[in-house]
Scaffold this motif. Structure first.
Motif, PDB file in Angstrom:
ATOM      1  N   GLY A 105      17.934  47.481  45.438  1.00  0.00           N
ATOM      2  CA  GLY A 105      17.114  48.463  46.133  1.00  0.00           C
ATOM      3  C   GLY A 105      16.009  49.019  45.263  1.00  0.00           C
ATOM      4  N   ALA A 106      15.922  48.554  44.029  1.00  0.00           N
ATOM      5  CA  ALA A 106      14.888  49.018  43.105  1.00  0.00           C
ATOM      6  C   ALA A 106      14.345  47.811  42.354  1.00  0.00           C
ATOM      7  CB  ALA A 106      15.473  50.035  42.124  1.00  0.00           C
ATOM      8  N   LEU A 107      13.273  48.012  41.641  1.00  0.00           N
ATOM      9  CA  LEU A 107      12.700  46.933  40.861  1.00  0.00           C
ATOM     10  C   LEU A 107      13.642  46.528  39.731  1.00  0.00           C
ATOM     11  CD1 LEU A 107       9.029  48.195  40.558  1.00  0.00           C
ATOM     12  CD2 LEU A 107       9.913  46.429  42.088  1.00  0.00           C
ATOM     13  N   TYR A 108      13.606  45.253  39.355  1.00  0.00           N
ATOM     14  CA  TYR A 108      14.388  44.763  38.228  1.00  0.00           C
ATOM     15  C   TYR A 108      13.806  45.384  36.963  1.00  0.00           C
ATOM     16  CZ  TYR A 108      16.843  41.481  35.200  1.00  0.00           C
ATOM     17  OH  TYR A 108      17.659  40.929  34.261  1.00  0.00           O
ATOM     18  N   ASP A 109      14.624  46.034  36.192  1.00  0.00           N
ATOM     19  CA  ASP A 109      14.183  46.744  34.992  1.00  0.00           C
ATOM     20  C   ASP A 109      14.528  45.920  33.765  1.00  0.00           C
ATOM     21  OD1 ASP A 109      13.474  48.578  33.062  1.00  0.00           O
ATOM     22  OD2 ASP A 109      15.014  50.029  33.585  1.00  0.00           O
ATOM     23  N   SER A 110      13.525  45.403  33.094  1.00  0.00           N
ATOM     24  CA  SER A 110      13.735  44.585  31.911  1.00  0.00           C
ATOM     25  C   SER A 110      13.027  45.243  30.730  1.00  0.00           C
ATOM     26  CB  SER A 110      13.161  43.189  32.157  1.00  0.00           C
ATOM     27  OG  SER A 110      13.340  42.377  31.025  1.00  0.00           O
ATOM     28  N   ARG A 111      13.777  45.461  29.647  1.00  0.00           N
ATOM     29  CA  ARG A 111      13.213  46.101  28.457  1.00  0.00           C
ATOM     30  C   ARG A 111      13.602  45.295  27.227  1.00  0.00           C
ATOM     31  NH1 ARG A 111      14.286  52.471  29.718  1.00  0.00           N
ATOM     32  NH2 ARG A 111      14.069  52.255  31.970  1.00  0.00           N
ATOM     33  N   LEU A 112      12.667  45.158  26.314  1.00  0.00           N
ATOM     34  CA  LEU A 112      12.931  44.438  25.070  1.00  0.00           C
ATOM     35  C   LEU A 112      13.159  45.432  23.942  1.00  0.00           C
ATOM     36  CD1 LEU A 112      10.207  41.634  25.213  1.00  0.00           C
ATOM     37  CD2 LEU A 112      12.620  41.491  25.856  1.00  0.00           C
ATOM     38  N   TYR A 113      14.155  45.152  23.133  1.00  0.00           N
ATOM     39  CA  TYR A 113      14.476  45.974  21.976  1.00  0.00           C
ATOM     40  C   TYR A 113      14.570  45.093  20.735  1.00  0.00           C
ATOM     41  CZ  TYR A 113      15.826  49.596  25.302  1.00  0.00           C
ATOM     42  OH  TYR A 113      15.825  50.526  26.313  1.00  0.00           O
ATOM     43  N   GLU A 114      14.377  45.679  19.600  1.00  0.00           N
ATOM     44  CA  GLU A 114      14.528  44.968  18.335  1.00  0.00           C
ATOM     45  C   GLU A 114      15.542  45.709  17.503  1.00  0.00           C
ATOM     46  OE1 GLU A 114      11.688  44.080  14.535  1.00  0.00           O
ATOM     47  OE2 GLU A 114      10.819  43.853  16.524  1.00  0.00           O
ATOM     48  N   MET A 115      16.462  44.960  16.892  1.00  0.00           N
ATOM     49  CA  MET A 115      17.479  45.590  16.053  1.00  0.00           C
ATOM     50  C   MET A 115      16.846  46.147  14.786  1.00  0.00           C
ATOM     51  SD  MET A 115      20.807  43.144  16.440  1.00  0.00           S
ATOM     52  CE  MET A 115      21.566  43.916  15.049  1.00  0.00           C
ATOM     53  N   ILE A 116      17.317  47.292  14.390  1.00  0.00           N
ATOM     54  CA  ILE A 116      16.893  47.885  13.132  1.00  0.00           C
ATOM     55  C   ILE A 116      18.022  47.678  12.144  1.00  0.00           C
ATOM     56  CG2 ILE A 116      16.291  50.021  11.944  1.00  0.00           C
ATOM     57  CD1 ILE A 116      15.182  51.014  14.628  1.00  0.00           C
ATOM     58  N   GLU A 117      17.712  47.039  11.046  1.00  0.00           N
ATOM     59  CA  GLU A 117      18.759  46.747  10.061  1.00  0.00           C
ATOM     60  C   GLU A 117      18.568  47.590   8.820  1.00  0.00           C
ATOM     61  OE1 GLU A 117      19.318  42.578   9.463  1.00  0.00           O
ATOM     62  OE2 GLU A 117      18.858  42.188  11.540  1.00  0.00           O
TER      63      GLU A 117
END
Length: 75
Positions: A63-75
Motif C-alpha cells: 500500500g506504499a512505495l517500496y522503500d530502499s536505502r543503502l548503508y555502508e558499514m563503519i568499521e
C-alpha cells in the motif's frame, strides 16, 4: 516470497547475508536487510531476475512505495 528471495540471494556472488524481520503486531509488515560484499555485487543483485520477480509480485500487495536505502558499514 521472502524465503525464495533469501535462497536466490544466497546463490549470488558477493552475497553475505539476508535478514528478514517481521513486525510482531503486524506480520504483513517486514524489513528486509541484505548485506553484499561490495556495491557492484549489490547492483548485479538489483538487476537479477529473482529480485525483479520479487518486486513485481510485491508491488501488487503493498500500500506504499517500496522503500530502499543503502548503508555502508563503519568499521
Amino acid at each position: 516470497m521472502l524465503k525464495q528471495l533469501g535462497e536466490a540471494n544466497a546463490r549470488e556472488a558477493g552475497h553475505l547475508r539476508t535478514i528478514v524481520g517481521l513486525q510482531l503486531d503486524h506480520p504483513n509488515h517486514f524489513t528486509l536487510i541484505e548485506v553484499w560484499i561490495k556495491r557492484a555485487a549489490f547492483e548485479m543483485h538489483e538487476a537479477a531476475k529473482p529480485t525483479r520477480d520479487f518486486r513485481t509480485k510485491l508491488a501488487a500487495m503493498i500500500g506504499a512505495l517500496y522503500d530502499s536505502r543503502l548503508y555502508e558499514m563503519i568499521e
